[in-house]
Design a protein around this motif. Structure first.
Motif, PDB file in Angstrom:
ATOM      1  N   MET A  35       2.627   8.599   6.730  1.00 22.15           N
ATOM      2  CA  MET A  35       2.684   7.783   5.521  1.00 22.15           C
ATOM      3  C   MET A  35       2.899   6.310   5.853  1.00 22.15           C
ATOM      4  O   MET A  35       3.590   5.977   6.808  1.00 22.15           O
ATOM      5  CB  MET A  35       3.828   8.259   4.620  1.00 22.15           C
ATOM      6  CG  MET A  35       3.789   9.753   4.309  1.00 22.15           C
ATOM      7  SD  MET A  35       2.323  10.263   3.428  1.00 22.15           S
ATOM      8  CE  MET A  35       2.785   9.871   1.774  1.00 22.15           C
ATOM      9  N   ASP A  36       2.341   5.438   5.017  1.00 22.97           N
ATOM     10  CA  ASP A  36       2.569   4.005   5.129  1.00 22.97           C
ATOM     11  C   ASP A  36       3.976   3.695   4.626  1.00 22.97           C
ATOM     12  O   ASP A  36       4.367   4.156   3.557  1.00 22.97           O
ATOM     13  CB  ASP A  36       1.528   3.248   4.307  1.00 22.97           C
ATOM     14  CG  ASP A  36       1.667   1.750   4.451  1.00 22.97           C
ATOM     15  OD1 ASP A  36       2.361   1.147   3.607  1.00 22.97           O
ATOM     16  OD2 ASP A  36       1.094   1.197   5.405  1.00 22.97           O
ATOM     17  N   VAL A  37       4.719   2.933   5.387  1.00 24.40           N
ATOM     18  CA  VAL A  37       6.109   2.635   5.048  1.00 24.40           C
ATOM     19  C   VAL A  37       6.213   1.824   3.757  1.00 24.40           C
ATOM     20  O   VAL A  37       7.098   2.064   2.938  1.00 24.40           O
ATOM     21  CB  VAL A  37       6.788   1.859   6.206  1.00 24.40           C
ATOM     22  CG1 VAL A  37       8.192   1.444   5.829  1.00 24.40           C
ATOM     23  CG2 VAL A  37       6.799   2.689   7.466  1.00 24.40           C
ATOM     24  N   PHE A  38       5.311   0.886   3.562  1.00 24.21           N
ATOM     25  CA  PHE A  38       5.417  -0.017   2.425  1.00 24.21           C
ATOM     26  C   PHE A  38       4.841   0.551   1.134  1.00 24.21           C
ATOM     27  O   PHE A  38       5.450   0.448   0.076  1.00 24.21           O
ATOM     28  CB  PHE A  38       4.755  -1.359   2.765  1.00 24.21           C
ATOM     29  CG  PHE A  38       5.401  -2.032   3.938  1.00 24.21           C
ATOM     30  CD1 PHE A  38       6.669  -2.588   3.834  1.00 24.21           C
ATOM     31  CD2 PHE A  38       4.765  -2.063   5.159  1.00 24.21           C
ATOM     32  CE1 PHE A  38       7.279  -3.187   4.920  1.00 24.21           C
ATOM     33  CE2 PHE A  38       5.369  -2.656   6.262  1.00 24.21           C
ATOM     34  CZ  PHE A  38       6.628  -3.218   6.137  1.00 24.21           C
ATOM     35  N   SER A  39       3.665   1.166   1.215  1.00 25.05           N
ATOM     36  CA  SER A  39       3.017   1.665  -0.004  1.00 25.05           C
ATOM     37  C   SER A  39       3.417   3.098  -0.339  1.00 25.05           C
ATOM     38  O   SER A  39       3.288   3.525  -1.477  1.00 25.05           O
ATOM     39  CB  SER A  39       1.497   1.584   0.128  1.00 25.05           C
ATOM     40  OG  SER A  39       1.034   2.529   1.071  1.00 25.05           O
ATOM     41  N   GLY A  40       3.865   3.856   0.658  1.00 29.04           N
ATOM     42  CA  GLY A  40       4.217   5.252   0.430  1.00 29.04           C
ATOM     43  C   GLY A  40       3.005   6.173   0.347  1.00 29.04           C
ATOM     44  O   GLY A  40       3.138   7.349   0.056  1.00 29.04           O
ATOM     45  N   GLU A  41       1.821   5.644   0.634  1.00 32.72           N
ATOM     46  CA  GLU A  41       0.598   6.444   0.593  1.00 32.72           C
ATOM     47  C   GLU A  41       0.256   6.969   1.981  1.00 32.72           C
ATOM     48  O   GLU A  41       0.708   6.443   2.995  1.00 32.72           O
ATOM     49  CB  GLU A  41      -0.565   5.600   0.070  1.00 32.72           C
ATOM     50  CG  GLU A  41      -0.409   5.204  -1.378  1.00 32.72           C
ATOM     51  CD  GLU A  41      -1.615   4.452  -1.884  1.00 32.72           C
ATOM     52  OE1 GLU A  41      -2.250   3.708  -1.098  1.00 32.72           O
ATOM     53  OE2 GLU A  41      -1.940   4.598  -3.064  1.00 32.72           O
ATOM     54  N   CYS A  42      -0.577   7.980   2.006  1.00 34.64           N
ATOM     55  CA  CYS A  42      -1.035   8.581   3.259  1.00 34.64           C
ATOM     56  C   CYS A  42      -1.884   7.564   4.029  1.00 34.64           C
ATOM     57  O   CYS A  42      -2.729   6.881   3.455  1.00 34.64           O
ATOM     58  CB  CYS A  42      -1.851   9.829   2.947  1.00 34.64           C
ATOM     59  SG  CYS A  42      -2.582  10.604   4.394  1.00 34.64           S
ATOM     60  N   LYS A  43      -1.655   7.476   5.342  1.00 38.79           N
ATOM     61  CA  LYS A  43      -2.426   6.566   6.182  1.00 38.79           C
ATOM     62  C   LYS A  43      -3.806   7.111   6.546  1.00 38.79           C
ATOM     63  O   LYS A  43      -4.564   6.457   7.228  1.00 38.79           O
ATOM     64  CB  LYS A  43      -1.665   6.247   7.467  1.00 38.79           C
ATOM     65  CG  LYS A  43      -0.589   5.218   7.304  1.00 38.79           C
ATOM     66  CD  LYS A  43      -0.102   4.812   8.676  1.00 38.79           C
ATOM     67  CE  LYS A  43       0.690   3.530   8.593  1.00 38.79           C
ATOM     68  NZ  LYS A  43       1.072   3.070   9.930  1.00 38.79           N
ATOM     69  N   GLY A  44      -4.095   8.336   6.121  1.00 31.52           N
ATOM     70  CA  GLY A  44      -5.422   8.879   6.366  1.00 31.52           C
ATOM     71  C   GLY A  44      -5.466  10.016   7.370  1.00 31.52           C
ATOM     72  O   GLY A  44      -6.529  10.538   7.664  1.00 31.52           O
TER      73      GLY A  44
END
Length: 86
Positions: A35-44
């Motif tokens: 997960m992306d630390v800032f957005s909380g979304e999956c990094k892919g």
């Protein structure tokens, strides 16, 4: 126990969604999305652990399949080469 790499995931992907998808092929021992630390979304990408024969079936059945609008890539994890000291 085999560790699978899952790539080209949509940013909106959740661990529960991925676990449900892979459970069609056997018991999922662990599931980890990066997960992306800032957005909380999956990094892919993420990782799944399954038994060997179940993992091979999951690769055969899911590699290239459409999931959340993207064609996912599923294969065995290959360790990254060690990087030298700087």
């Amino acid at each position: 126990m085999k560790k699978l790499f899952i790539g080209n995931l949509a940013a909106s992907t959740k661990e529960n969604d991925l676990q449900t998808l892979f459970s069609e092929f056997g018991t999922v021992r662990s599931c980890k999305l990066v997960m992306d630390v800032f957005s909380g979304e999956c990094k892919g990408f993420g990782f799944i652990e399954m038994e060997g024969h179940e993992a091979r079936a999951a690769i055969a059945g899911l590699n290239g399949r459409d999931f959340n609008g993207k064609s996912i890539k599923v294969n065995f994890e290959t360790p990254r080469p060690k990087r030298g000291r700087r």
